[in-house]
Scaffold this motif. Sequence first.
Motif, PDB file in Angstrom:
ATOM      1  N   LYS A  90       1.661 -23.391 -49.433  1.00 40.25           N
ATOM      2  CA  LYS A  90       1.449 -21.849 -49.149  1.00 40.25           C
ATOM      3  C   LYS A  90       0.141 -21.794 -48.552  1.00 40.25           C
ATOM      4  CE  LYS A  90       3.442 -19.941 -53.717  1.00 40.25           C
ATOM      5  NZ  LYS A  90       3.237 -18.923 -54.760  1.00 40.25           N
ATOM      6  N   ARG A  91       0.125 -21.335 -47.310  1.00 39.16           N
ATOM      7  CA  ARG A  91      -0.911 -21.457 -46.267  1.00 39.16           C
ATOM      8  C   ARG A  91      -1.511 -19.942 -46.203  1.00 39.16           C
ATOM      9  NH1 ARG A  91      -0.702 -26.164 -43.245  1.00 39.16           N
ATOM     10  NH2 ARG A  91       1.496 -27.157 -43.421  1.00 39.16           N
ATOM     11  N   ASN A 150      -5.366 -17.936 -44.590  1.00 37.37           N
ATOM     12  CA  ASN A 150      -6.301 -17.989 -43.363  1.00 37.37           C
ATOM     13  C   ASN A 150      -7.302 -19.005 -43.629  1.00 37.37           C
ATOM     14  OD1 ASN A 150      -4.784 -15.956 -41.909  1.00 37.37           O
ATOM     15  ND2 ASN A 150      -6.335 -14.444 -42.635  1.00 37.37           N
ATOM     16  N   GLU A 151      -7.839 -19.068 -44.655  1.00 36.58           N
ATOM     17  CA  GLU A 151      -8.988 -19.974 -44.868  1.00 36.58           C
ATOM     18  C   GLU A 151      -8.724 -21.324 -45.922  1.00 36.58           C
ATOM     19  OE1 GLU A 151     -11.964 -17.322 -45.798  1.00 36.58           O
ATOM     20  OE2 GLU A 151     -12.361 -16.806 -43.810  1.00 36.58           O
ATOM     21  N   TYR A 152      -7.541 -21.322 -46.543  1.00 32.22           N
ATOM     22  CA  TYR A 152      -7.367 -22.369 -47.587  1.00 32.22           C
ATOM     23  C   TYR A 152      -5.811 -22.320 -47.446  1.00 32.22           C
ATOM     24  CZ  TYR A 152      -6.346 -18.457 -51.087  1.00 32.22           C
ATOM     25  OH  TYR A 152      -5.902 -17.451 -51.618  1.00 32.22           O
ATOM     26  N   PHE A 153      -5.391 -23.209 -48.256  1.00 34.36           N
ATOM     27  CA  PHE A 153      -3.946 -23.451 -48.638  1.00 34.36           C
ATOM     28  C   PHE A 153      -3.647 -24.186 -49.893  1.00 34.36           C
ATOM     29  CE2 PHE A 153      -5.043 -26.888 -46.024  1.00 34.36           C
ATOM     30  CZ  PHE A 153      -4.651 -28.253 -46.473  1.00 34.36           C
ATOM     31  N   ILE A 154      -2.537 -23.717 -50.445  1.00 31.50           N
ATOM     32  CA  ILE A 154      -2.312 -24.018 -52.205  1.00 31.50           C
ATOM     33  C   ILE A 154      -0.958 -25.134 -51.778  1.00 31.50           C
ATOM     34  CG2 ILE A 154      -1.675 -23.575 -54.206  1.00 31.50           C
ATOM     35  CD1 ILE A 154      -3.023 -20.553 -53.466  1.00 31.50           C
ATOM     36  N   PHE A 155      -1.104 -26.220 -52.884  1.00 28.24           N
ATOM     37  CA  PHE A 155       0.184 -26.928 -53.124  1.00 28.24           C
ATOM     38  C   PHE A 155       0.335 -26.735 -54.630  1.00 28.24           C
ATOM     39  CE2 PHE A 155      -1.686 -29.106 -49.658  1.00 28.24           C
ATOM     40  CZ  PHE A 155      -0.757 -29.795 -49.032  1.00 28.24           C
ATOM     41  N   GLN A 156       1.823 -26.180 -54.871  1.00 24.18           N
ATOM     42  CA  GLN A 156       1.939 -25.714 -56.108  1.00 24.18           C
ATOM     43  C   GLN A 156       3.231 -26.503 -56.508  1.00 24.18           C
ATOM     44  OE1 GLN A 156       3.155 -21.733 -56.648  1.00 24.18           O
ATOM     45  NE2 GLN A 156       1.933 -21.682 -58.344  1.00 24.18           N
ATOM     46  N   ARG A 157       3.142 -27.213 -57.989  1.00 23.23           N
ATOM     47  CA  ARG A 157       4.136 -28.053 -58.193  1.00 23.23           C
ATOM     48  C   ARG A 157       5.315 -27.321 -58.661  1.00 23.23           C
ATOM     49  NH1 ARG A 157       2.234 -30.548 -63.324  1.00 23.23           N
ATOM     50  NH2 ARG A 157       3.198 -29.103 -64.372  1.00 23.23           N
ATOM     51  N   SER A 158       6.675 -27.849 -58.388  1.00 22.13           N
ATOM     52  CA  SER A 158       7.720 -27.026 -58.864  1.00 22.13           C
ATOM     53  C   SER A 158       8.163 -27.892 -60.231  1.00 22.13           C
ATOM     54  CB  SER A 158       8.845 -27.339 -57.657  1.00 22.13           C
ATOM     55  OG  SER A 158       8.290 -26.865 -56.557  1.00 22.13           O
ATOM     56  N   ALA A 190      -1.181 -32.820 -60.923  1.00 21.94           N
ATOM     57  CA  ALA A 190      -1.910 -31.352 -61.027  1.00 21.94           C
ATOM     58  C   ALA A 190      -0.992 -30.399 -61.003  1.00 21.94           C
ATOM     59  CB  ALA A 190      -2.982 -31.491 -59.858  1.00 21.94           C
ATOM     60  N   SER A 191      -1.042 -29.322 -61.483  1.00 20.56           N
ATOM     61  CA  SER A 191      -0.360 -28.274 -61.454  1.00 20.56           C
ATOM     62  C   SER A 191      -0.321 -27.299 -60.022  1.00 20.56           C
ATOM     63  CB  SER A 191      -0.333 -27.049 -62.630  1.00 20.56           C
ATOM     64  OG  SER A 191      -1.791 -26.773 -62.617  1.00 20.56           O
ATOM     65  N   GLU A 192      -1.548 -27.127 -59.758  1.00 23.90           N
ATOM     66  CA  GLU A 192      -1.780 -26.633 -58.503  1.00 23.90           C
ATOM     67  C   GLU A 192      -3.106 -27.138 -57.559  1.00 23.90           C
ATOM     68  OE1 GLU A 192      -0.946 -21.651 -58.858  1.00 23.90           O
ATOM     69  OE2 GLU A 192      -2.716 -22.676 -59.830  1.00 23.90           O
ATOM     70  N   ILE A 193      -2.790 -27.312 -56.264  1.00 26.85           N
ATOM     71  CA  ILE A 193      -4.129 -27.937 -55.612  1.00 26.85           C
ATOM     72  C   ILE A 193      -4.449 -26.919 -54.538  1.00 26.85           C
ATOM     73  CG2 ILE A 193      -4.758 -29.997 -54.066  1.00 26.85           C
ATOM     74  CD1 ILE A 193      -2.244 -31.336 -55.524  1.00 26.85           C
ATOM     75  N   TYR A 194      -5.839 -26.294 -54.597  1.00 27.07           N
ATOM     76  CA  TYR A 194      -6.443 -25.491 -53.853  1.00 27.07           C
ATOM     77  C   TYR A 194      -7.165 -26.300 -52.769  1.00 27.07           C
ATOM     78  CZ  TYR A 194      -5.114 -21.015 -56.286  1.00 27.07           C
ATOM     79  OH  TYR A 194      -4.397 -20.081 -56.696  1.00 27.07           O
ATOM     80  N   VAL A 195      -6.870 -26.159 -51.403  1.00 33.31           N
ATOM     81  CA  VAL A 195      -7.487 -27.046 -50.557  1.00 33.31           C
ATOM     82  C   VAL A 195      -8.451 -25.999 -49.416  1.00 33.31           C
ATOM     83  CG1 VAL A 195      -7.103 -28.534 -48.611  1.00 33.31           C
ATOM     84  CG2 VAL A 195      -5.509 -28.505 -50.601  1.00 33.31           C
ATOM     85  N   TYR A 196      -9.943 -26.401 -49.634  1.00 33.74           N
ATOM     86  CA  TYR A 196     -10.676 -25.538 -48.791  1.00 33.74           C
ATOM     87  C   TYR A 196     -11.280 -26.568 -47.655  1.00 33.74           C
ATOM     88  CZ  TYR A 196     -10.287 -22.510 -52.671  1.00 33.74           C
ATOM     89  OH  TYR A 196     -10.013 -21.682 -53.701  1.00 33.74           O
ATOM     90  N   GLY A 197     -11.899 -25.930 -46.504  1.00 40.37           N
ATOM     91  CA  GLY A 197     -12.442 -26.750 -45.633  1.00 40.37           C
ATOM     92  C   GLY A 197     -11.976 -27.956 -44.779  1.00 40.37           C
ATOM     93  N   PHE A 198     -10.536 -27.782 -44.506  1.00 47.30           N
ATOM     94  CA  PHE A 198      -9.574 -28.595 -43.751  1.00 47.30           C
ATOM     95  C   PHE A 198      -9.133 -27.519 -42.472  1.00 47.30           C
ATOM     96  CE2 PHE A 198      -9.629 -30.919 -47.331  1.00 47.30           C
ATOM     97  CZ  PHE A 198      -9.124 -32.113 -47.050  1.00 47.30           C
ATOM     98  N   ASN A 199      -8.970 -28.472 -41.449  1.00 45.92           N
ATOM     99  CA  ASN A 199      -8.411 -27.767 -40.399  1.00 45.92           C
ATOM    100  C   ASN A 199      -7.741 -28.904 -39.472  1.00 45.92           C
ATOM    101  OD1 ASN A 199      -7.801 -26.849 -37.537  1.00 45.92           O
ATOM    102  ND2 ASN A 199     -10.050 -25.648 -37.389  1.00 45.92           N
ATOM    103  N   PHE A 200      -6.248 -28.578 -39.483  1.00 48.66           N
ATOM    104  CA  PHE A 200      -5.394 -29.561 -38.781  1.00 48.66           C
ATOM    105  C   PHE A 200      -5.248 -29.413 -37.275  1.00 48.66           C
ATOM    106  CE2 PHE A 200      -4.249 -29.939 -43.325  1.00 48.66           C
ATOM    107  CZ  PHE A 200      -4.168 -31.132 -43.441  1.00 48.66           C
ATOM    108  N   LYS A 201      -5.884 -28.461 -36.741  1.00 47.98           N
ATOM    109  CA  LYS A 201      -5.679 -28.068 -35.267  1.00 47.98           C
ATOM    110  C   LYS A 201      -6.965 -28.801 -34.500  1.00 47.98           C
ATOM    111  CE  LYS A 201      -2.918 -23.875 -36.207  1.00 47.98           C
ATOM    112  NZ  LYS A 201      -2.855 -22.613 -35.959  1.00 47.98           N
ATOM    113  N   LYS A 202      -8.142 -29.002 -35.253  1.00 45.80           N
ATOM    114  CA  LYS A 202      -9.345 -29.279 -34.539  1.00 45.80           C
ATOM    115  C   LYS A 202     -10.204 -30.211 -35.364  1.00 45.80           C
ATOM    116  CE  LYS A 202     -13.331 -27.492 -32.390  1.00 45.80           C
ATOM    117  NZ  LYS A 202     -14.374 -26.319 -31.847  1.00 45.80           N
ATOM    118  N   ALA A 203     -10.503 -31.252 -34.675  1.00 41.90           N
ATOM    119  CA  ALA A 203     -11.316 -32.185 -35.525  1.00 41.90           C
ATOM    120  C   ALA A 203     -12.804 -31.770 -35.968  1.00 41.90           C
ATOM    121  CB  ALA A 203     -11.668 -33.784 -34.667  1.00 41.90           C
TER     122      ALA A 203
END
Length: 233
Positions: free
Chosen positions: A221-222, A224-232, A172-185
């Motif tokens: 890239k983080r 407030n409500e989502y983060f993005i993984f971008q391929r180099s 994938a060239s970019e991965i947009y990630v929604y609905g995750f929280n690594f601070k609380k189950a």
Amino acid sequence: MEKANKIINGYTDIVEPILKYPRHRELESSMEILSQICDDSFCKNLYKLYEKISNNRVCIVGPGKINNNLKDCEIIAGPEGGLINLYGLGKKMLFVTTDLDSSQKIIGNLNFLSDIKFVHIHGDNLTRIKITNAYFDNVIYTTQILTPYCAIPIGSFTDGDRAIALSMIFNASEIYVYGFNFKKAICPHKDYCFPDYKNIKIKLAEKILTFVSKKLNYSIKRYNEYFIFQRSF
């Protein structure tokens, strides 16, 4: 798969030293089921996913609250818990990652809300896999260790980080990630949840994603409500 081989140590080096899961249980479970399912569909489904995902943006949807209608997401994937966010949106996942520990209502809808099912085999879910295996189509099995069978050994841990890692493996060239929280189950998709234990798992998942991103050349890239993984490139 070369990219999967690069990240297989994510699980063994990050998770095993903390949670002490016995590795022989992983292999025993895979031997029980995987030798029965080696056929042409394994390669066909992998090729189908690569064609759709390679050089395209993927939206990964988790179980947490999302403030997005996903209208700009042509390719949607994610863990089984993310399916609860798709019920009201009329959306379907290209692939879902699952180890079948959600409520039966979620498990019963995997075929309807996802095209390809990545079913993860590990040391304590073999019974559920044997019971539900006959109900699914387009299944690809994943494991946390190397096996000689038709499965993808992937160095991820939870369904969430596995969905993201698979998107990277399929280029994938970019991965947009929604609905995750690594601070609380977040466990609305489960009949039972142990928050303290789950919080340990999501912290390990976050470490694995940092490891996987570095190995497969993705920046993070983080927001407030989502983060993005971008391929180099």
